[in-house]
Design an enzyme around this catalytic site. Sequence first.
Site, PDB file in Angstrom:
ATOM      1  N   VAL A   1     -78.290  41.808   3.224  1.00 59.71           N
ATOM      2  CA  VAL A   1     -76.850  41.875   2.989  1.00 59.71           C
ATOM      3  C   VAL A   1     -76.423  43.287   2.619  1.00 59.71           C
ATOM      4  O   VAL A   1     -75.432  43.810   3.139  1.00 59.71           O
ATOM      5  CB  VAL A   1     -76.425  40.868   1.887  1.00 59.71           C
ATOM      6  CG1 VAL A   1     -74.922  40.913   1.694  1.00 59.71           C
ATOM      7  CG2 VAL A   1     -76.861  39.462   2.248  1.00 59.71           C
TER       8      VAL A   1
ATOM      9  N   ARG B   1     -85.958  50.636  -4.593  1.00 59.97           N
ATOM     10  CA  ARG B   1     -86.574  50.073  -5.798  1.00 59.97           C
ATOM     11  C   ARG B   1     -87.461  51.105  -6.506  1.00 59.97           C
ATOM     12  O   ARG B   1     -87.539  51.145  -7.723  1.00 59.97           O
ATOM     13  CB  ARG B   1     -87.419  48.863  -5.379  1.00 59.97           C
ATOM     14  CG  ARG B   1     -87.910  48.020  -6.518  1.00 59.97           C
ATOM     15  CD  ARG B   1     -88.595  46.796  -5.973  1.00 59.97           C
ATOM     16  NE  ARG B   1     -87.683  46.013  -5.144  1.00 59.97           N
ATOM     17  CZ  ARG B   1     -87.624  44.692  -5.132  1.00 59.97           C
ATOM     18  NH1 ARG B   1     -88.438  43.994  -5.887  1.00 59.97           N
ATOM     19  NH2 ARG B   1     -86.775  44.051  -4.354  1.00 59.97           N
TER      20      ARG B   1
ATOM     21  N   LEU C   1     -72.122  39.507  -5.527  1.00 61.05           N
ATOM     22  CA  LEU C   1     -72.433  38.546  -4.461  1.00 61.05           C
ATOM     23  C   LEU C   1     -73.268  37.400  -5.024  1.00 61.05           C
ATOM     24  O   LEU C   1     -74.334  37.632  -5.604  1.00 61.05           O
ATOM     25  CB  LEU C   1     -73.185  39.236  -3.313  1.00 61.05           C
ATOM     26  CG  LEU C   1     -72.276  39.983  -2.342  1.00 61.05           C
ATOM     27  CD1 LEU C   1     -71.799  41.300  -2.925  1.00 61.05           C
ATOM     28  CD2 LEU C   1     -72.998  40.238  -1.029  1.00 61.05           C
ATOM     29  N   GLY C   2     -72.781  36.188  -4.860  1.00 60.19           N
ATOM     30  CA  GLY C   2     -73.475  35.016  -5.388  1.00 60.19           C
ATOM     31  C   GLY C   2     -74.030  34.161  -4.274  1.00 60.19           C
ATOM     32  O   GLY C   2     -74.615  34.683  -3.313  1.00 60.19           O
ATOM     33  N   SER C   3     -73.825  32.849  -4.390  1.00 57.36           N
ATOM     34  CA  SER C   3     -74.392  31.919  -3.408  1.00 57.36           C
ATOM     35  C   SER C   3     -73.687  30.578  -3.534  1.00 57.36           C
ATOM     36  O   SER C   3     -73.259  30.195  -4.627  1.00 57.36           O
ATOM     37  CB  SER C   3     -75.878  31.729  -3.706  1.00 57.36           C
ATOM     38  OG  SER C   3     -76.363  30.579  -3.045  1.00 57.36           O
ATOM     39  N   SER C   4     -73.634  29.837  -2.431  1.00 58.09           N
ATOM     40  CA  SER C   4     -72.983  28.527  -2.467  1.00 58.09           C
ATOM     41  C   SER C   4     -73.786  27.510  -3.282  1.00 58.09           C
ATOM     42  O   SER C   4     -73.276  26.423  -3.566  1.00 58.09           O
ATOM     43  CB  SER C   4     -72.769  28.000  -1.049  1.00 58.09           C
ATOM     44  OG  SER C   4     -74.007  27.799  -0.414  1.00 58.09           O
ATOM     45  N   CYS C   5     -75.018  27.862  -3.686  1.00 56.73           N
ATOM     46  CA  CYS C   5     -75.795  26.895  -4.481  1.00 56.73           C
ATOM     47  C   CYS C   5     -75.312  26.829  -5.925  1.00 56.73           C
ATOM     48  O   CYS C   5     -75.849  26.058  -6.715  1.00 56.73           O
ATOM     49  CB  CYS C   5     -77.277  27.188  -4.404  1.00 56.73           C
ATOM     50  SG  CYS C   5     -77.712  28.694  -5.227  1.00 56.73           S
TER      51      CYS C   5
ATOM     52  N   TYR D   1     -82.016  29.739  -9.926  1.00 61.91           N
ATOM     53  CA  TYR D   1     -81.286  30.762  -9.162  1.00 61.91           C
ATOM     54  C   TYR D   1     -79.774  30.547  -9.305  1.00 61.91           C
ATOM     55  O   TYR D   1     -79.004  31.482  -9.544  1.00 61.91           O
ATOM     56  CB  TYR D   1     -81.705  30.657  -7.695  1.00 61.91           C
ATOM     57  CG  TYR D   1     -80.986  31.567  -6.745  1.00 61.91           C
ATOM     58  CD1 TYR D   1     -81.274  32.917  -6.704  1.00 61.91           C
ATOM     59  CD2 TYR D   1     -80.032  31.070  -5.853  1.00 61.91           C
ATOM     60  CE1 TYR D   1     -80.614  33.764  -5.811  1.00 61.91           C
ATOM     61  CE2 TYR D   1     -79.380  31.894  -4.956  1.00 61.91           C
ATOM     62  CZ  TYR D   1     -79.676  33.244  -4.942  1.00 61.91           C
ATOM     63  OH  TYR D   1     -79.033  34.075  -4.053  1.00 61.91           O
TER      64      TYR D   1
ATOM     65  N   LYS E   1     -76.763  32.957 -10.837  1.00 61.61           N
ATOM     66  CA  LYS E   1     -75.581  33.368 -10.058  1.00 61.61           C
ATOM     67  C   LYS E   1     -74.285  32.930 -10.755  1.00 61.61           C
ATOM     68  O   LYS E   1     -73.279  33.646 -10.700  1.00 61.61           O
ATOM     69  CB  LYS E   1     -75.657  32.793  -8.643  1.00 61.61           C
ATOM     70  CG  LYS E   1     -76.740  33.470  -7.785  1.00 61.61           C
ATOM     71  CD  LYS E   1     -76.425  34.940  -7.570  1.00 61.61           C
ATOM     72  CE  LYS E   1     -77.349  35.625  -6.606  1.00 61.61           C
ATOM     73  NZ  LYS E   1     -77.053  37.063  -6.480  1.00 61.61           N
TER      74      LYS E   1
ATOM     75  N   HIS F   1     -85.686  31.639   4.431  1.00 61.23           N
ATOM     76  CA  HIS F   1     -84.700  30.583   4.668  1.00 61.23           C
ATOM     77  C   HIS F   1     -84.966  29.924   6.022  1.00 61.23           C
ATOM     78  O   HIS F   1     -85.776  30.402   6.809  1.00 61.23           O
ATOM     79  CB  HIS F   1     -83.290  31.173   4.627  1.00 61.23           C
ATOM     80  CG  HIS F   1     -82.860  31.564   3.251  1.00 61.23           C
ATOM     81  ND1 HIS F   1     -82.833  32.872   2.825  1.00 61.23           N
ATOM     82  CD2 HIS F   1     -82.448  30.817   2.193  1.00 61.23           C
ATOM     83  CE1 HIS F   1     -82.428  32.911   1.562  1.00 61.23           C
ATOM     84  NE2 HIS F   1     -82.184  31.687   1.155  1.00 61.23           N
TER      85      HIS F   1
ATOM     86  N   TRP G   1     -89.279  21.272   8.532  1.00 59.99           N
ATOM     87  CA  TRP G   1     -89.391  20.626   7.224  1.00 59.99           C
ATOM     88  C   TRP G   1     -88.262  19.629   6.980  1.00 59.99           C
ATOM     89  O   TRP G   1     -87.119  19.843   7.401  1.00 59.99           O
ATOM     90  CB  TRP G   1     -89.311  21.646   6.099  1.00 59.99           C
ATOM     91  CG  TRP G   1     -90.399  22.664   6.067  1.00 59.99           C
ATOM     92  CD1 TRP G   1     -91.528  22.705   6.849  1.00 59.99           C
ATOM     93  CD2 TRP G   1     -90.469  23.804   5.203  1.00 59.99           C
ATOM     94  NE1 TRP G   1     -92.285  23.802   6.512  1.00 59.99           N
ATOM     95  CE2 TRP G   1     -91.663  24.487   5.507  1.00 59.99           C
ATOM     96  CE3 TRP G   1     -89.641  24.310   4.197  1.00 59.99           C
ATOM     97  CZ2 TRP G   1     -92.038  25.650   4.844  1.00 59.99           C
ATOM     98  CZ3 TRP G   1     -90.010  25.467   3.544  1.00 59.99           C
ATOM     99  CH2 TRP G   1     -91.202  26.126   3.855  1.00 59.99           C
TER     100      TRP G   1
END
Length: 321
Positions: free
Chosen positions: A15, A36, A105-109, A136, A140, A179, A202
């Site tokens: 991203v 890093r 920036l986060g996440s839909s989870c 996680y 977030k 993912h 899976w």
Amino acid sequence: MTEPLIFVAGHRGMVGAAIVRRLRALGHDNIITRSRQELNLLDQQAVSRFFAEHRIEQVYVAAAKVGGIHANNTYPADFIYENLMVEANLVHAAHTHGVQKLLFLGSSCIYPRLAEQPMREDALLTGTLEPTNEPYAVAKIAGIKLCESYNRQHGRDYRSVMPTNLYGPGDNFHPENSHVIPALMRRFHEAKERGDAEVVVWGSGTPRREFLHVDDMAAASVHVMDLAPDVYQANTRPMCSHINVGCGADVTIRELAETVARVVGFEGQVVFDATKPDGAPRKLLDVSRLSAMGWNAGITLEQGLRDTYDWYRAQGAEVRS
Ligand code: GFB
């Protein structure tokens, strides 16, 4: 006086790299990045020194520890610790050194496992999270609340965007920790090369997911960062200040697998391994807030998968570590 800088934290990730590409395409040449090795974002003092040494005007918080359902479930301590530390260090140092604008920036989870679909921003903290990625998600959620708190207490303009499941060039193609899209692309590709008769996917194949190409995510991120404060505030609230980013449509994992197989050119059978977790049954974002702010996704899933597969093949063995 030197020109103020835009700091993209996490520019080596999928991203962050896409945000740098987007900013450059828009003509920005005042971007600062650190690998890093150059700057450990887990180190509060190092982060503070970095902000003290540079005239930073905007921060994109695209640095994060990310992974798929298996990685989240296997390394929960890494996921909660690293994400909490990185976001706390960046937000606090940005504030301490007078940076007025930041995009987290986060996440839909972040939304409850069984949130009403499509998930609106105000579904946050209304129910129990999906257990496979709860650590996680908690990190977030803390990131959103950090931004809101610095805005309320200190008058900052720290915004948050919550992307749906992302994919694209620069993704992690690790067989277990990635993912679903890169995992399946690699598995179908290798099966085609070996002439295998079947590929294992899976879970049950029934979960539904919404996928967004990373170039769309980068475009949305810059769009939200650059919105005038009154436009952003008109569409958010002090305690619900985050914005969903998605394309507004989802597919089942079975449909996704069939599409990836077609893009890769795998003609064998797809079989499902029900011993593997499904995760949340559905994660479709309500993107009406973002749409009202003038941004909509442009890359279809099939186009995006073709683009990602072209990139994957061009990388050769390097990406398949
Ligand atoms: O992409 P994925 O790991 O993300 O899995 P989540 C999505 C769905 O694809 C799940 C199925 O139902 C998986 O069981 N799946 C099928 C596979 N085959 C595979 C495979 O080979 N690899 C993977 N990884 N999945 C993550 C969260 O959850 O979503 C993160 O754990 C993050 O925290 C990310 O939020 C966006 O949507 O289930």
